[in-house]
Design a protein around this motif. Structure first.
Motif, PDB file in Angstrom:
ATOM      1  N   MET A 340       0.829  -1.207   0.000  1.00 26.12           N
ATOM      2  CA  MET A 340       0.000   0.000   0.000  1.00 26.12           C
ATOM      3  C   MET A 340       0.864   1.258   0.000  1.00 26.12           C
ATOM      4  N   ALA A 341       2.014   1.201   0.679  1.00 24.86           N
ATOM      5  CA  ALA A 341       2.920   2.356   0.678  1.00 24.86           C
ATOM      6  C   ALA A 341       3.408   2.652  -0.737  1.00 24.86           C
ATOM      7  N   ARG A 342       3.720   1.605  -1.519  1.00 20.51           N
ATOM      8  CA  ARG A 342       4.152   1.805  -2.912  1.00 20.51           C
ATOM      9  C   ARG A 342       3.039   2.417  -3.752  1.00 20.51           C
ATOM     10  N   LEU A 343       1.806   1.913  -3.569  1.00 19.22           N
ATOM     11  CA  LEU A 343       0.687   2.459  -4.323  1.00 19.22           C
ATOM     12  C   LEU A 343       0.447   3.918  -3.956  1.00 19.22           C
ATOM     13  N   ARG A 344       0.498   4.248  -2.668  1.00 16.47           N
ATOM     14  CA  ARG A 344       0.281   5.632  -2.241  1.00 16.47           C
ATOM     15  C   ARG A 344       1.311   6.567  -2.863  1.00 16.47           C
ATOM     16  N   GLU A 345       2.587   6.157  -2.824  1.00 19.00           N
ATOM     17  CA  GLU A 345       3.638   7.009  -3.381  1.00 19.00           C
ATOM     18  C   GLU A 345       3.437   7.205  -4.882  1.00 19.00           C
ATOM     19  N   THR A 346       3.112   6.117  -5.580  1.00 16.18           N
ATOM     20  CA  THR A 346       2.938   6.213  -7.036  1.00 16.18           C
ATOM     21  C   THR A 346       1.776   7.124  -7.391  1.00 16.18           C
ATOM     22  N   VAL A 347       0.642   6.946  -6.711  1.00 15.78           N
ATOM     23  CA  VAL A 347      -0.526   7.768  -7.023  1.00 15.78           C
ATOM     24  C   VAL A 347      -0.271   9.227  -6.659  1.00 15.78           C
ATOM     25  N   ARG A 348       0.393   9.470  -5.525  1.00 17.50           N
ATOM     26  CA  ARG A 348       0.672  10.855  -5.121  1.00 17.50           C
ATOM     27  C   ARG A 348       1.510  11.563  -6.185  1.00 17.50           C
ATOM     28  N   VAL A 349       2.570  10.921  -6.644  1.00 18.37           N
ATOM     29  CA  VAL A 349       3.435  11.534  -7.651  1.00 18.37           C
ATOM     30  C   VAL A 349       2.703  11.641  -8.990  1.00 18.37           C
ATOM     31  N   PHE A 350       1.928  10.614  -9.349  1.00 17.93           N
ATOM     32  CA  PHE A 350       1.155  10.631 -10.596  1.00 17.93           C
ATOM     33  C   PHE A 350       0.192  11.828 -10.629  1.00 17.93           C
ATOM     34  N   LEU A 351      -0.525  12.062  -9.546  1.00 15.81           N
ATOM     35  CA  LEU A 351      -1.449  13.198  -9.491  1.00 15.81           C
ATOM     36  C   LEU A 351      -0.687  14.515  -9.446  1.00 15.81           C
ATOM     37  N   GLN A 352       0.436  14.529  -8.751  1.00 14.73           N
ATOM     38  CA  GLN A 352       1.280  15.724  -8.689  1.00 14.73           C
ATOM     39  C   GLN A 352       1.776  16.107 -10.086  1.00 14.73           C
ATOM     40  N   GLY A 354       0.101  15.854 -12.764  1.00 15.10           N
ATOM     41  CA  GLY A 354      -1.034  16.165 -13.618  1.00 15.10           C
ATOM     42  C   GLY A 354      -1.564  14.975 -14.382  1.00 15.10           C
ATOM     43  N   GLY A 355      -1.336  13.758 -13.872  1.00 11.54           N
ATOM     44  CA  GLY A 355      -1.837  12.567 -14.546  1.00 11.54           C
ATOM     45  C   GLY A 355      -0.954  12.093 -15.692  1.00 11.54           C
ATOM     46  N   SER A 356       0.304  12.531 -15.712  1.00 15.32           N
ATOM     47  CA  SER A 356       1.237  12.107 -16.767  1.00 15.32           C
ATOM     48  C   SER A 356       2.016  10.879 -16.308  1.00 15.32           C
ATOM     49  N   TYR A 357       1.790   9.753 -16.990  1.00 13.54           N
ATOM     50  CA  TYR A 357       2.533   8.529 -16.664  1.00 13.54           C
ATOM     51  C   TYR A 357       4.029   8.713 -16.917  1.00 13.54           C
ATOM     52  N   THR A 358       4.361   9.412 -18.009  1.00 14.67           N
ATOM     53  CA  THR A 358       5.767   9.604 -18.373  1.00 14.67           C
ATOM     54  C   THR A 358       6.502  10.427 -17.326  1.00 14.67           C
ATOM     55  N   ASP A 359       5.897  11.564 -16.912  1.00 13.71           N
ATOM     56  CA  ASP A 359       6.556  12.428 -15.927  1.00 13.71           C
ATOM     57  C   ASP A 359       6.666  11.731 -14.573  1.00 13.71           C
ATOM     58  N   ALA A 360       5.595  11.029 -14.172  1.00 13.07           N
ATOM     59  CA  ALA A 360       5.624  10.319 -12.893  1.00 13.07           C
ATOM     60  C   ALA A 360       6.685   9.222 -12.916  1.00 13.07           C
ATOM     61  N   LEU A 364       9.817   8.821 -10.332  1.00 15.20           N
ATOM     62  CA  LEU A 364       9.865   7.631  -9.491  1.00 15.20           C
ATOM     63  C   LEU A 364      10.923   6.629  -9.936  1.00 15.20           C
ATOM     64  N   HIS A 365      11.571   6.907 -11.088  1.00 14.00           N
ATOM     65  CA  HIS A 365      12.568   5.990 -11.649  1.00 14.00           C
ATOM     66  C   HIS A 365      11.935   4.622 -11.938  1.00 14.00           C
ATOM     67  N   LEU A 366      10.754   4.660 -12.542  1.00 14.33           N
ATOM     68  CA  LEU A 366      10.033   3.455 -12.921  1.00 14.33           C
ATOM     69  C   LEU A 366       9.703   3.514 -14.399  1.00 14.33           C
ATOM     70  N   HIS A 367       9.307   2.358 -14.963  1.00 13.99           N
ATOM     71  CA  HIS A 367       8.785   2.358 -16.331  1.00 13.99           C
ATOM     72  C   HIS A 367       7.359   2.889 -16.274  1.00 13.99           C
ATOM     73  N   LYS A 368       6.952   3.596 -17.332  1.00 14.10           N
ATOM     74  CA  LYS A 368       5.610   4.198 -17.291  1.00 14.10           C
ATOM     75  C   LYS A 368       4.515   3.134 -17.244  1.00 14.10           C
ATOM     76  N   ASN A 369       4.795   1.929 -17.745  1.00 18.48           N
ATOM     77  CA  ASN A 369       3.805   0.855 -17.648  1.00 18.48           C
ATOM     78  C   ASN A 369       3.595   0.430 -16.185  1.00 18.48           C
ATOM     79  N   THR A 370       4.675   0.505 -15.399  1.00 24.73           N
ATOM     80  CA  THR A 370       4.558   0.190 -13.970  1.00 24.73           C
ATOM     81  C   THR A 370       3.683   1.220 -13.270  1.00 24.73           C
ATOM     82  N   VAL A 371       3.886   2.490 -13.623  1.00 28.67           N
ATOM     83  CA  VAL A 371       3.050   3.550 -13.056  1.00 28.67           C
ATOM     84  C   VAL A 371       1.597   3.331 -13.444  1.00 28.67           C
TER      85      VAL A 371
END
Length: 411
Positions: A340-352, A354-360, A364-371
């Motif tokens: 749940m901590a991983r999901l919270r961090e990912t969603v927080r950054v994703f919304l921060q 503006g909903g961009s998978y690429t920027d998030a 987060l140093h992840l692949h956009k498919n992971t986001v």
């Protein structure tokens, strides 16, 4: 103690001890509600809880084992709390009142737990009387010792600190009816310009804390380009203000890098503000920023700025209500575990972002498919799209990130 009462007393104590954490919270909340001097910052609040708990444990041992009239030393946490009370100029009367409130609450607990036992009226009266007698004896001894501890610390503190300046600053900070001219005359400095307050503190248990506080003062002066106005709030805490006729800047990057070399010390910065009102409000900001920095289990950062934690700081005054709101808003996403901590961090950054998978993904140093996958998983957990109640969701995620275990569900 009569032999027929001791087993009952021991059983009552055993039942009280089983509920000690919740009863300690009950008692400390009672102190805070009735005694304004007990409304502390987080570090001293924790010491208050430790003082209360250690006194209760000592008293329970005396009651459970029928210890007689031997002299009992004040527990170390209680003695240290009395010293902090003296250092902060808080009244001895307030401290002693807490002990009398605790004595009264102990008798109430005794009656509460006696009600769970199948006893006659005579046994209830005799047991309550014995508990009250022993508790009163312990409190009398504790108060006698605490008066000595408080007075000695007050004298020591007055010798090593500018007690007159500290008293004046506390009056200026705490007296809303005091006008600008009177405040300036009292402190001997101009308060008409811009101010940025700081609270510097040293980790608990670090020896020679004042040395680190002096070092932090020098670094703060370098970062702000001027000598700060300072006062020792206690032997682990220093309050400071950087002031200027024009808008001033603080080199936070320099402050961070230099504080890294004096590891046990931390600085919380209030927002820049002007005039007497700004002198006070920036200080309140710094105190709130410190509270946020200390809220989680991880080590506090070297520097925390109020503007970066403002939402969490403003909410931290009522953590129980905030915890309930975060839990309602995030549901299972508020659970305290690694997935749940991983999901919270990912969603927080994703919304921060503006909903961009690429920027998030970049942040987060992840692949956009992971986001993308984690965002969809979070929607399943929430039971609704991330675009629904988006503002509430963003705020709840930010608060959970900053305040951590204080507001998320442990189970």
């Amino acid at each position: 103690m009569p032999s027929d009462v001791q087993p009952i007393v021991a059983e009552v104590v055993r039942r009280i001890q089983a509920d000690l954490p919740s009863l300690t919270d009950e008692l400390t909340d009672h102190f805070v509600e009735l005694i304004p001097e007990f409304r502390h910052d987080e570090a001293v609040r924790q010491l208050m809880v430790a003082s209360t708990s250690s006194n209760l444990v000592t008293l329970f041992d005396i009651l459970a084992h029928g210890i007689g009239d031997a002299r009992i030393a004040v527990p170390p946490a209680a003695a240290e709390y009395a010293r902090r009370f003296a250092q902060r100029g808080l009244s001895l009367e307030a401290l002693l009142r807490a002990y009398r409130l605790g004595e009264h609450r102990m008798v109430r607990w005794t009656l509460r737990y006696l009600g769970e036992l199948d006893l006659g009226v005579a046994d209830v009266i005799a047991t309550t009387d014995q508990v009250a007698k022993v508790t009163n004896g312990y409190i009398d001894q504790a108060i006698e010792n605490l008066i000595d501890i408080y007075e000695l610390e007050r004298q020591r503190w007055d010798r090593r600190s500018d007690s007159a300046r500290a008293a004046q600053l506390r009056v200026v900070l705490g007296t809303d009816t005091l006008d600008l001219a009177a405040a300036e005359e009292m402190l001997g400095v101009s308060l008409r310009g811009w101010h940025r307050a700081a609270v510097c503190w040293v980790d608990a248990g670090v020896p020679d804390a004042e040395r680190y506080l002096r070092a932090a003062t020098r670094v703060l002066g370098e970062a702000g380009g001027r000598e700060p106005l300072t006062m020792l709030a206690d032997d682990h805490t220093l309050w400071a203000w950087l002031s200027s006729a024009g808008r001033l800047t603080v080199d936070v990057e320099l402050l961070n890098s230099k504080l890294a070399g004096i590891a046990p010390v931390h600085v919380a910065l209030g927002e820049l503000a002007s005039g007497l009102a700004g002198f006070r409000s920036s200080h309140r900001d710094a105190l709130r920023a410190r509270a946020v920095a200390e809220a989680g289990l991880d080590r506090a950062p070297s520097v925390v700025e109020f503007e970066h934690v403002a939402i969490a700081a403003l909410m931290s005054d009522n953590l129980e209500d905030v915890r309930r709101w975060v839990t309602r808003t995030l549901g299972e996403l508020a659970r305290d575990d690694e997935p749940m901590a991983r999901l919270r961090e990912t969603v927080r950054v994703f919304l921060q972002c503006g909903g961009s998978y690429t920027d998030a993904a970049a942040l987060l140093h992840l692949h956009k498919n992971t986001v993308n996958y984690r965002a969809r998983k979070a929607e399943e957990v929430l039971g609704h799209p991330l675009t629904e109640r988006r503002l509430d969701l963003e705020v709840a995620l930010l608060v959970a990130d900053v305040l951590g275990v204080r507001v998320i569900d442990p189970g």
